[in-house]
Design an enzyme around this catalytic site. Structure first.
Site, PDB file in Angstrom:
ATOM      1  N   CYS A   1      51.218  41.264  35.547  1.00 21.84           N
ATOM      2  CA  CYS A   1      51.356  41.199  34.092  1.00 21.84           C
ATOM      3  C   CYS A   1      51.553  42.601  33.512  1.00 21.84           C
ATOM      4  O   CYS A   1      52.617  43.177  33.697  1.00 21.84           O
ATOM      5  CB  CYS A   1      50.184  40.444  33.470  1.00 21.84           C
TER       6      CYS A   1
ATOM      7  N   HIS B   1      50.319  35.449  36.337  1.00 23.91           N
ATOM      8  CA  HIS B   1      49.066  35.779  37.027  1.00 23.91           C
ATOM      9  C   HIS B   1      48.887  34.903  38.267  1.00 23.91           C
ATOM     10  O   HIS B   1      48.286  33.827  38.166  1.00 23.91           O
ATOM     11  CB  HIS B   1      47.881  35.549  36.091  1.00 23.91           C
TER      12      HIS B   1
ATOM     13  N   GLU C   1      46.890  35.280  40.554  1.00 26.35           N
ATOM     14  CA  GLU C   1      45.470  35.243  40.966  1.00 26.35           C
ATOM     15  C   GLU C   1      44.732  34.002  40.473  1.00 26.35           C
ATOM     16  O   GLU C   1      43.688  33.648  41.000  1.00 26.35           O
ATOM     17  CB  GLU C   1      44.739  36.510  40.513  1.00 26.35           C
TER      18      GLU C   1
END
Ligand code: GLN
Length: 533
Positions: free
Chosen positions: A383, A509, A511
Site C-alpha cells: 500500500c 493488502h 497480509e
C-alpha cells in the site's frame, strides 16, 4: 443441524490476556469436528468502527472482504479458521447506538422511551443472532472486548444474561482470567479469578467454563479450588500457559478436552477426537525449522507489534512453509538515512515497506526503497510501501526530483501517486476509503504471476490514493512494470521490477488473507527470494 449454539467469551482481571486467541482456538476445535463456526467481536467503544483509530490506540486496522474496517482479532479468526468474516463479525457500541438512534428517528419505536434495556440490549442480541438465523452457523462465538467490570461492557453482559436465560443450554459462557505468580510468596494466586467471576455473577452471568491464563503450569489442587469457589465443574477449568506460538493454543485446549466439555454442555454428541493433522504438521514444521530468514519491517509504528500484526503473521506463515524461522527487525523509518541504511540492513534478507498514512516517517521509506532497489535486496511494498517504491523510482530513475504523492504534497508537478477520482469529493473520514476486495488481472509475464500461478485474483484494499496512469508508460520503459491492474477501473494494483529478484509493490493488502494452512503466495515468494538472496 437446526439450532445454533452461542458461546460467549469474556475476560477478567486484566486486559490483553488473549481472548481473541482463545475464541479462535475454540472455533478451530469445533470446526475440526465438522461444525460450521464463526466468531464475532463486540468492542465496547463509541467509534462506529476502528477505522479512524490510530494504530497506537488499538493496533492494526483489519479489513474484511466486504470492506469493513475491523478489529485485529478478526485477523486471528480468519487465520485460525480459514474463513472469511464480514461486517457482521465486528460491532462496536457506537454502531449499536447508531442503529438504535436511526430507528428512533424513523419512528420505529414511536411512543416509547428508548433505554439501554431493552432497546440497546435487543440490538446487541439481534446482531448476535443474525449470524445464527441468517447465515445458519452451528456455532457463533461472540467475544466481548474489554474487561468485566468496565462501565462500557455492562449492556453486553446483560445481553449474555438474557440470551442464556432464553436459550438455556444452547448458550454458554467462557470466562478468561489471569492467575498471577507472586515471586515473594512463591505462589500462584487465584483470588483475582474468584473476584472476577463474582463480578460476572453479580450481573447475573454464571460462567460455564473458565480459562486461566498463567505464566506457570497450574496443578490439579489449584484448578479444583477454582472450580469450587467459582461454581463450575472440575472439567470446565482449563489452563492456558504461555506458548512459543499462538498456533499451539488449540492443541493445548484439545488436550484438556475443552471442545468435549463444550459439546457435552450444549448436548451434542462427542464422537472421536479430531486428529488436526494439517495443523499439527504446520506446528511440527515450524518447530523443525532451524535456520532463520531475517526480514526488516520499515515503518513508523515500530514500538508496537500490533500495528503490523497481519504482516507479521503472514511472514511467519510463509517462513514456516519455507522451513525457516522468522526473525524480524523493526526499522523506524523516521531514523533511516542514506548514510545509515547499509549498516541498518546488515544481515537482512528481505525488506517489507509497510503501509501507512501521512508525512511522518516517509523519507525513510524512500531511503529503504532506493537502497534495496540498487542492491537487489528482496523488497515487498504494501500500500503506502508500494506508493513509496513508485515515488522513489520516479525521483531517482525517471529524474523527477519533485515526484510525490498528493497525500504528501498536493502542489507537486509530478503527482505519480494521486488521489482517486471518487475520493475527491469525500469529506467524511470514517469508512470512506476504497475498502474491501477488488478484482485484479495479473500479467502472465511477471514475477507476480510466478507467485500466484493465476491471472485472476481478488485482494483487499484500504486507500485513497493510487498510481497515476499518466506516468505508466514512462515507468514501464525504465523497468518498473504495472503487472497487476483492476479490469474495471484500470487502477494499477501491482508494480514490479522484473529484473530484480523480488521487487514488488501492491496497492492492496495481501497480509489480510494469509492463513495458517494457506499462506499467501506473495509472502511465500518473498520469503523464498529472501532465502535465496
Ligand atoms: N496513505 C495511502 C493511501 O491512502 C496508503 C494507505 C495504506 O497504506 N493503507 O492511499
Amino acid at each position: 443441524m437446526a439450532e445454533t449454539r452461542y458461546i460467549f467469551v469474556t475476560g477478567g482481571v486484566a486486559s490483553s490476556l488473549g481472548k481473541g486467541i482463545i475464541s479462535s482456538s475454540i472455533g478451530k476445535l469445533l470446526q475440526s469436528r465438522g461444525y460450521k463456526v464463526t466468531i464475532q467481536k463486540f468492542d465496547p467503544y463509541i467509534n462506529i468502527d476502528p477505522g479512524t483509530l490510530n494504530p497506537y490506540e488499538h493496533g492494526e486496522c483489519y479489513v474484511t472482504v466486504d470492506g469493513h474496517e475491523a478489529d485485529l482479532d478478526l485477523g486471528h479468526y480468519e487465520r485460525f479458521l480459514g474463513i472469511q468474516t464480514t461486517k457482521a463479525n465486528n460491532i462496536t457500541t457506537g454502531r449499536i447506538y447508531n442503529n438504535v438512534i436511526k430507528k428512533e428517528r424513523k419512528g420505529d419505536y414511536l411512543g416509547k422511551t428508548i433505554q439501554v434495556i431493552p432497546h440497546i440490549t435487543d440490538e446487541i442480541i439481534r446482531n448476535i443472532q443474525l449470524l445464527g438465523n441468517k447465515y445458519k452457523f452451528d456455532f457463533v462465538i461472540t467475544e466481548i472486548g474489554g474487561t468485566v467490570g468496565d462501565i462500557e461492557s455492562l449492556p453486553y453482559l446483560e445481553s449474555i444474561r438474557q440470551m442464556k436465560r432464553r436459550l438455556g443450554k444452547n448458550a454458554i459462557s467462557v470466562h478468561l482470567t489471569y492467575v498471577p505468580f507472586l515471586a515473594a510468596a512463591k505462589e500462584l494466586k487465584t483470588k483475582p479469578t474468584q473476584h472476577s467471576v463474582k463480578e460476572l455473577q453479580s450481573f447475573g452471568v454464571q460462567p460455564d467454563i473458565l480459562v486461566l491464563r498463567s505464566e506457570h503450569k497450574l496443578n490439579d489442587t489449584l484448578k479444583k479450588k477454582v472450580a469450587l469457589f467459582c461454581n463450575v465443574s472440575d472439567s470446565a477449568v482449563i489452563e492456558s500457559v504461555d506458548m512459543p506460538t499462538i498456533y499451539e493454543v488449540p492443541i493445548r485446549m484439545q488436550e484438556q478436552g475443552l471442545d468435549e466439555t463444550i459439546l457435552k454442555m450444549v448436548g451434542l454428541p462427542i464422537g472421536k477426537r479430531p486428529e488436526m493433522k494439517e495443523w499439527r504438521e504446520f506446528l511440527a514444521r515450524r518447530d523443525a525449522a532451524k535456520s532463520t530468514v531475517n526480514i526488516a519491517l520499515v515503518g513508523k509504528y515500530v514500538q508496537l507489534q500490533d500495528a503490523y500484526k497481519s504482516i507479521l503473521e503472514s511472514l511467519s506463515h510463509a517462513a514456516t512453509h519455507n522451513d525457516r524461522k522468522l526473525e524480524v527487525t523493526y526499522l523506524n523509518s523516521e531514523q533511516l538515512t542514506d548514510e545509515n541504511i547499509s549498516e541498518k540492513l546488515e544481515g537482512i534478507d528481505g525488506v517489507v515497506i509497510c503501509p501507512g498514512f501521512g508525512q511522518r516517517g516517509i523519507t525513510g521509506k524512500y531511503v529503504a526503497a532506493k537502497y534495496t532497489r540498487m542492491h537487489n535486496l528482496p523488497t515487498f511494498g504494501i500500500c503506502l510501501g508500494m506508493q513509496c517504491m513508485a515515488i522513489e523510482f520516479a525521483r531517482n530513475v525517471l529524474g523527477y526530483a519533485d515526484a510525490n504523492s498528493t497525500e504528501m504534497d498536493d502542489q507537486t508537478a509530478h503527482n505519480v501517486i494521486d488521489i482517486m477520482e471518487e475520493q475527491k469529493s469525500i469529506t467524511n473520514m470514517g469508512g470512506t476509503m476504497r475498502l474491501g476486495a477488488y478484482e485484479c488481472t495479473v500479467d502472465t509475464n511477471s514475477k507476480t504471476f510466478e507467485a500466484y500461478q493465476t491471472t485472476s485474483i481478488q485482494e483487499r484494499h484500504r486507500h485513497r490514493y493510487e498510481f497515476n496512469n499518466k506516468y505508466r508508460e514512462r515507468f514501464e520503459k525504465k523497468g518498473m512494470r504495472c503487472v497487476g491492474v483492476n479490469p474495471d477501473s484500470d487502477l494499477v494494483e501491482i508494480i514490479e521490477i522484473s529484473d530484480l529478484k523480488f521487487y514488488i509493490g501492491t496497492q492492496f493488502h495481501p497480509e489480510y488473507s494469509s492463513t495458517v494452512l494457506k499462506p499467501h503466495p506473495l509472502f511465500l515468494s518473498f520469503i523464498k527470494a529472501a532465502i535465496n538472496k
